[in-house]
Design a protein around this motif. Structure first.
Motif, PDB file in Angstrom:
ATOM      1  N   MET A   1       0.823  -1.205   0.000  1.00  0.00           N
ATOM      2  CA  MET A   1       0.000   0.000   0.000  1.00  0.00           C
ATOM      3  C   MET A   1       0.865   1.266   0.000  1.00  0.00           C
ATOM      4  N   ALA A   2       1.900   1.273   0.867  1.00  0.00           N
ATOM      5  CA  ALA A   2       2.785   2.436   0.942  1.00  0.00           C
ATOM      6  C   ALA A   2       3.520   2.629  -0.374  1.00  0.00           C
ATOM      7  N   GLY A   3       3.907   1.510  -1.013  1.00  0.00           N
ATOM      8  CA  GLY A   3       4.598   1.581  -2.305  1.00  0.00           C
ATOM      9  C   GLY A   3       3.708   2.180  -3.380  1.00  0.00           C
ATOM     10  N   LEU A   4       2.428   1.823  -3.380  1.00  0.00           N
ATOM     11  CA  LEU A   4       1.475   2.350  -4.355  1.00  0.00           C
ATOM     12  C   LEU A   4       1.269   3.854  -4.149  1.00  0.00           C
ATOM     13  N   GLN A   5       1.154   4.262  -2.874  1.00  0.00           N
ATOM     14  CA  GLN A   5       0.985   5.691  -2.573  1.00  0.00           C
ATOM     15  C   GLN A   5       2.208   6.488  -3.001  1.00  0.00           C
ATOM     16  N   LYS A   6       3.374   5.909  -2.761  1.00  0.00           N
ATOM     17  CA  LYS A   6       4.608   6.593  -3.149  1.00  0.00           C
ATOM     18  C   LYS A   6       4.670   6.744  -4.673  1.00  0.00           C
ATOM     19  N   ALA A   7       4.305   5.698  -5.394  1.00  0.00           N
ATOM     20  CA  ALA A   7       4.324   5.737  -6.855  1.00  0.00           C
ATOM     21  C   ALA A   7       3.336   6.785  -7.373  1.00  0.00           C
ATOM     22  N   LYS A   8       2.159   6.856  -6.765  1.00  0.00           N
ATOM     23  CA  LYS A   8       1.157   7.839  -7.178  1.00  0.00           C
ATOM     24  C   LYS A   8       1.645   9.259  -6.894  1.00  0.00           C
ATOM     25  N   SER A   9       2.294   9.414  -5.746  1.00  0.00           N
ATOM     26  CA  SER A   9       2.832  10.726  -5.375  1.00  0.00           C
ATOM     27  C   SER A   9       3.919  11.161  -6.359  1.00  0.00           C
ATOM     28  N   GLU A  10       4.807  10.235  -6.726  1.00  0.00           N
ATOM     29  CA  GLU A  10       5.873  10.542  -7.676  1.00  0.00           C
ATOM     30  C   GLU A  10       5.296  10.890  -9.050  1.00  0.00           C
ATOM     31  N   GLU A  11       4.233  10.175  -9.436  1.00  0.00           N
ATOM     32  CA  GLU A  11       3.573  10.444 -10.713  1.00  0.00           C
ATOM     33  C   GLU A  11       2.941  11.838 -10.711  1.00  0.00           C
ATOM     34  N   THR A  12       2.299  12.202  -9.617  1.00  0.00           N
ATOM     35  CA  THR A  12       1.708  13.540  -9.505  1.00  0.00           C
ATOM     36  C   THR A  12       2.796  14.606  -9.605  1.00  0.00           C
ATOM     37  N   HIS A  13       3.869  14.397  -8.850  1.00  0.00           N
ATOM     38  CA  HIS A  13       5.002  15.327  -8.853  1.00  0.00           C
ATOM     39  C   HIS A  13       5.535  15.514 -10.276  1.00  0.00           C
ATOM     40  N   ARG A  14       5.736  14.411 -10.973  1.00  0.00           N
ATOM     41  CA  ARG A  14       6.276  14.440 -12.331  1.00  0.00           C
ATOM     42  C   ARG A  14       5.328  15.158 -13.289  1.00  0.00           C
ATOM     43  N   ARG A  15       4.047  14.829 -13.224  1.00  0.00           N
ATOM     44  CA  ARG A  15       3.080  15.422 -14.161  1.00  0.00           C
ATOM     45  C   ARG A  15       2.899  16.922 -13.920  1.00  0.00           C
ATOM     46  N   VAL A  16       2.914  17.332 -12.667  1.00  0.00           N
ATOM     47  CA  VAL A  16       2.801  18.766 -12.363  1.00  0.00           C
ATOM     48  C   VAL A  16       4.029  19.503 -12.895  1.00  0.00           C
ATOM     49  N   LEU A  17       5.208  18.940 -12.668  1.00  0.00           N
ATOM     50  CA  LEU A  17       6.432  19.576 -13.163  1.00  0.00           C
ATOM     51  C   LEU A  17       6.429  19.636 -14.687  1.00  0.00           C
ATOM     52  N   GLU A  18       6.013  18.568 -15.333  1.00  0.00           N
ATOM     53  CA  GLU A  18       5.949  18.566 -16.799  1.00  0.00           C
ATOM     54  C   GLU A  18       4.976  19.625 -17.315  1.00  0.00           C
ATOM     55  N   ALA A  19       3.849  19.775 -16.638  1.00  0.00           N
ATOM     56  CA  ALA A  19       2.873  20.800 -17.036  1.00  0.00           C
ATOM     57  C   ALA A  19       3.464  22.199 -16.858  1.00  0.00           C
ATOM     58  N   ALA A  20       4.220  22.393 -15.787  1.00  0.00           N
ATOM     59  CA  ALA A  20       4.854  23.699 -15.552  1.00  0.00           C
ATOM     60  C   ALA A  20       5.927  23.975 -16.602  1.00  0.00           C
ATOM     61  N   ILE A  21       6.706  22.961 -16.953  1.00  0.00           N
ATOM     62  CA  ILE A  21       7.725  23.125 -17.993  1.00  0.00           C
ATOM     63  C   ILE A  21       7.061  23.489 -19.312  1.00  0.00           C
ATOM     64  N   SER A  22       5.987  22.797 -19.652  1.00  0.00           N
ATOM     65  CA  SER A  22       5.256  23.092 -20.891  1.00  0.00           C
ATOM     66  C   SER A  22       4.715  24.512 -20.886  1.00  0.00           C
ATOM     67  N   ALA A  23       4.213  24.951 -19.735  1.00  0.00           N
ATOM     68  CA  ALA A  23       3.684  26.318 -19.627  1.00  0.00           C
ATOM     69  C   ALA A  23       4.787  27.333 -19.872  1.00  0.00           C
ATOM     70  N   VAL A  24       5.963  27.110 -19.281  1.00  0.00           N
ATOM     71  CA  VAL A  24       7.088  28.032 -19.463  1.00  0.00           C
ATOM     72  C   VAL A  24       7.560  27.999 -20.910  1.00  0.00           C
ATOM     73  N   GLU A  25       7.666  26.811 -21.487  1.00  0.00           N
ATOM     74  CA  GLU A  25       8.095  26.712 -22.891  1.00  0.00           C
ATOM     75  C   GLU A  25       7.156  27.491 -23.806  1.00  0.00           C
ATOM     76  N   ALA A  26       5.875  27.440 -23.516  1.00  0.00           N
ATOM     77  CA  ALA A  26       4.883  28.096 -24.369  1.00  0.00           C
ATOM     78  C   ALA A  26       4.771  29.599 -24.119  1.00  0.00           C
ATOM     79  N   GLY A  27       4.873  30.010 -22.856  1.00  0.00           N
ATOM     80  CA  GLY A  27       4.591  31.412 -22.552  1.00  0.00           C
ATOM     81  C   GLY A  27       5.550  32.109 -21.627  1.00  0.00           C
ATOM     82  N   GLY A  28       6.619  31.444 -21.225  1.00  0.00           N
ATOM     83  CA  GLY A  28       7.588  32.081 -20.340  1.00  0.00           C
ATOM     84  C   GLY A  28       7.127  32.157 -18.898  1.00  0.00           C
ATOM     85  N   LEU A  29       7.822  32.967 -18.135  1.00  0.00           N
ATOM     86  CA  LEU A  29       7.582  33.104 -16.700  1.00  0.00           C
ATOM     87  C   LEU A  29       6.140  33.478 -16.387  1.00  0.00           C
ATOM     88  N   ASP A  30       5.563  34.362 -17.155  1.00  0.00           N
ATOM     89  CA  ASP A  30       4.203  34.838 -16.888  1.00  0.00           C
ATOM     90  C   ASP A  30       3.140  33.769 -17.105  1.00  0.00           C
TER      91      ASP A  30
END
Length: 196
Positions: A1-30
């Motif tokens: 159970m703890a392993g599954l939660q950790k994997a889900k947490s890492e996936e959330t972390h990764r997807r949020v960071l990827e979305a932020a990178i995409s936002a910066v690539e498309a429109g910069g800091l703003d």
């Protein structure tokens, strides 16, 4: 159970960071907006804040990725080279090319400022130092007399000179250079600041 939660947490972390990178690539800091990034990543705003305390922390993470990409490109560019002047020139050209090709990521790396009183995390400082090491090694080979603090200062000076030329050129300031003229003058600058 703890392993599954950790994997889900890492996936959330990764997807949020990827979305932020995409936002910066498309429109910069703003373009960095927690609500929009959460929606893009498919999570609630609260989920984003579980992984990143605030927008500044998220931007630091994006900037860490950018620094990593620059270091990777520099490392690849140096493969097989032994001549220190060639290394200095290829590092400068690689930096210029990265800035041209990744304008918004590169601009955000230098435009983002932490609020007064908020310290830059140690790991981010170390990432910047690692980038400067690429310059310090061939610079030392070209100038064996440079040691310690003097070598560190000269390394920062070399980076600042190259960065200044890139910045003025990409911002199309009235004194800026572009295209082949920029590439040629970059090589001239590198020869001069490298002590040759």
């Amino acid at each position: 159970m703890a392993g599954l939660q950790k994997a889900k947490s890492e996936e959330t972390h990764r997807r949020v960071l990827e979305a932020a990178i995409s936002a910066v690539e498309a429109g910069g800091l703003d373009a960095v907006n927690i609500r929009k990034i959460a929606a893009e990543a498919g999570y609630s705003v609260g989920s984003v804040y579980k992984h990143y305390a605030d927008q500044d922390e998220l931007l630091l993470a994006v900037n860490s990725v950018t620094l990593g990409r620059i270091r990777e490109r520099m490392s690849e560019a140096l493969e097989g080279s032994v001549d220190p002047m060639f290394q200095m020139k290829v590092l400068a050209q690689t930096y210029l090319d990265f800035a041209r090709e990744n304008r918004n990521l590169w601009t955000t790396l230098f435009a983002h400022r932490l609020p007064e009183g908020k310290a830059v995390p140690e790991e981010h400082i170390l990432e910047n130092i690692a980038l400067l090491e690429f310059i310090a090694v061939p610079l030392k080979a070209l100038n064996p007399e440079l040691e310690g603090d003097v070598l560190a200062a000269r390394t920062r000076t070399c980076f600042a000179a190259v960065h200044g030329l890139v910045t003025i050129g990409l911002e199309a300031r009235f004194v800026g250079l572009s295209g082949e003229e920029m590439d040629r003058e970059m090589m001239f600058l590198v020869e001069r600041v490298s002590g040759m």
